[in-house]
Write an enzyme that holds these catalytic residues in place. Structure first.
Site: not given
Ligand code: COA
Length: 312
Positions: A38, A85, A162, A180
């Protein structure tokens, strides 16, 4: 997704035909989780429309390879891949410095790094829960903190990627739902605190997006019957899964001049699905939580294998 260096579905459009070329000329985007399906789609669309980009991922070689693929979308673009990271704040600060050295500034921040797997609460160790909170929530916080000095200079824009799991509660997603929900709270606060500095903070909450790692992880073939997978009309008001380009379109909107007065919102990109039923586990609900389901195999990951034989 056989070639991890090309995470975006090749058949997908970059974005709709609503946008003018070069609207992001000279803009710089900084994106965590940028090698994922995404987020790489979001960045690829922005680069296509004129932006340069830094993408961050844990697997350095793969992230650099994805950056090189994204750069091909617009000749002359600069797209840098960094191994980083988001749980490591100091590494983020160094990556921001390197980005500014190479690309000059940061206008747009996408906090997209995330970790997910399906697990019951019994199957979830304290470390497993903490791992997802650390990647998703603490990682988003770390990223914003590291980028904030640069965003203040450019009156930048922030998008958090989210989810919708926490709106209704979603079985097998205690860890991610909690993370989230925290990200959403963080964004809402930043909209208030940073608005006076000209910085906007918004959330994109994608639903089920076809051909993504998320779909593979969260809608494993043993949980969604094939006919439903092909024709999700019972799950989604629009009768289909979303596309990466549809998340990209929302990203373009929020970062474009058209989105300049939009602050503190959540843009749900799910076809209205969460209002119907958000739980993929509903297919097997409540069977997988009842006696006799102890050996149900949610997915074929290390943790899932560990779950086999444990009490649900
Ligand atoms: N079910 C239950 N527990 C699981 C699990 C699963 N499917 N997968 C991992 N865990 C547990 C591990 O057992 C470990 O807990 P333990 O120390 O008590 O045994 C803990 O989670 C951390 O796992 P580890 O593999 O060491 O963490 P990591 O930092 O290397 O990986 C993850 C992070 C677990 C989120 C991994 O799934 C990942 O790297 N995901 C990145 C991609 C992704 O999830 N993208 C999201 C797309 S929606």
């Amino acid at each position: 997704m056989s070639n991890p260096a090309v995470p975006f579905p090749p058949e997908d459009e970059l974005y709709s035909n609503a946008w003018a070329k070069d609207i992001f000329k000279d803009k710089v985007v900084f994106c965590t989780g940028g090698a994922g399906t995404i987020c790489s789609g979001q960045v690829r669309a922005l680069v296509s429309l004129g932006a340069n980009a830094a993408i961050l991922g844990r697997r350095e070689a793969n992230t650099k390879a994805v950056a090189a693929e994204i750069a091909k979308v617009r000749p002359g673009s600069k797209v840098i891949g960094f191994g980083c990271d988001v749980r490591d704040y100091n590494a983020l600060v160094s990556t921001v410095e390197a980005t500014v050295k190479e690309l000059g500034k940061i206008d747009f921040l996408i906090c997209g790094a995330a970790g997910n797997f399906l697990s019951t609460i019994e199957g979830l160790s304290s470390n497993a829960f903490k791992t997802v909170i650390d990647i998703d929530l603490l990682g988003s916080y770390n990223t914003v903190k590291a980028c904030l000095p640069e965003l203040r200079k450019t009156k930048g824009r922030i998008i958090f990627v989210s989810a919708t799991f926490h709106y209704t509660g979603t079985a097998l997603q205690a860890h991610v739902g909690a993370a989230k929900a925290g990200i959403d709270a963080l964004s809402h606060t930043l909209a208030l605190e940073l608005g006076p500095a000209g910085i906007t903070s918004n959330i994109i909450a994608p639903g089920a997006i076809a051909n993504t790692e998320g779909m593979e992880r969260l809608a494993p073939k043993n949980m969604i019957p094939d006919d439903m997978r092909k024709n999700p009309a019972k799950l989604n008001p629009l009768g289909r899964w979303g596309t990466v380009s549809e998340v990209a379109d929302s990203t373009i909107f929020l970062f474009s001049d058209a989105g300049r007065y939009v602050n503190g919102i959540t843009l749900v990109v799910d076809g209205g699905s969460w209002r119907n039923s958000n739980s993929i586990a509903n297919f097997l609900y409540p069977t997988i939580f009842q006696p006799g389901a102890e050996n149900f195999d949610f997915m074929t990951t290390k943790g899932a294998k560990k779950q086999n034989g444990s009490k649900l």
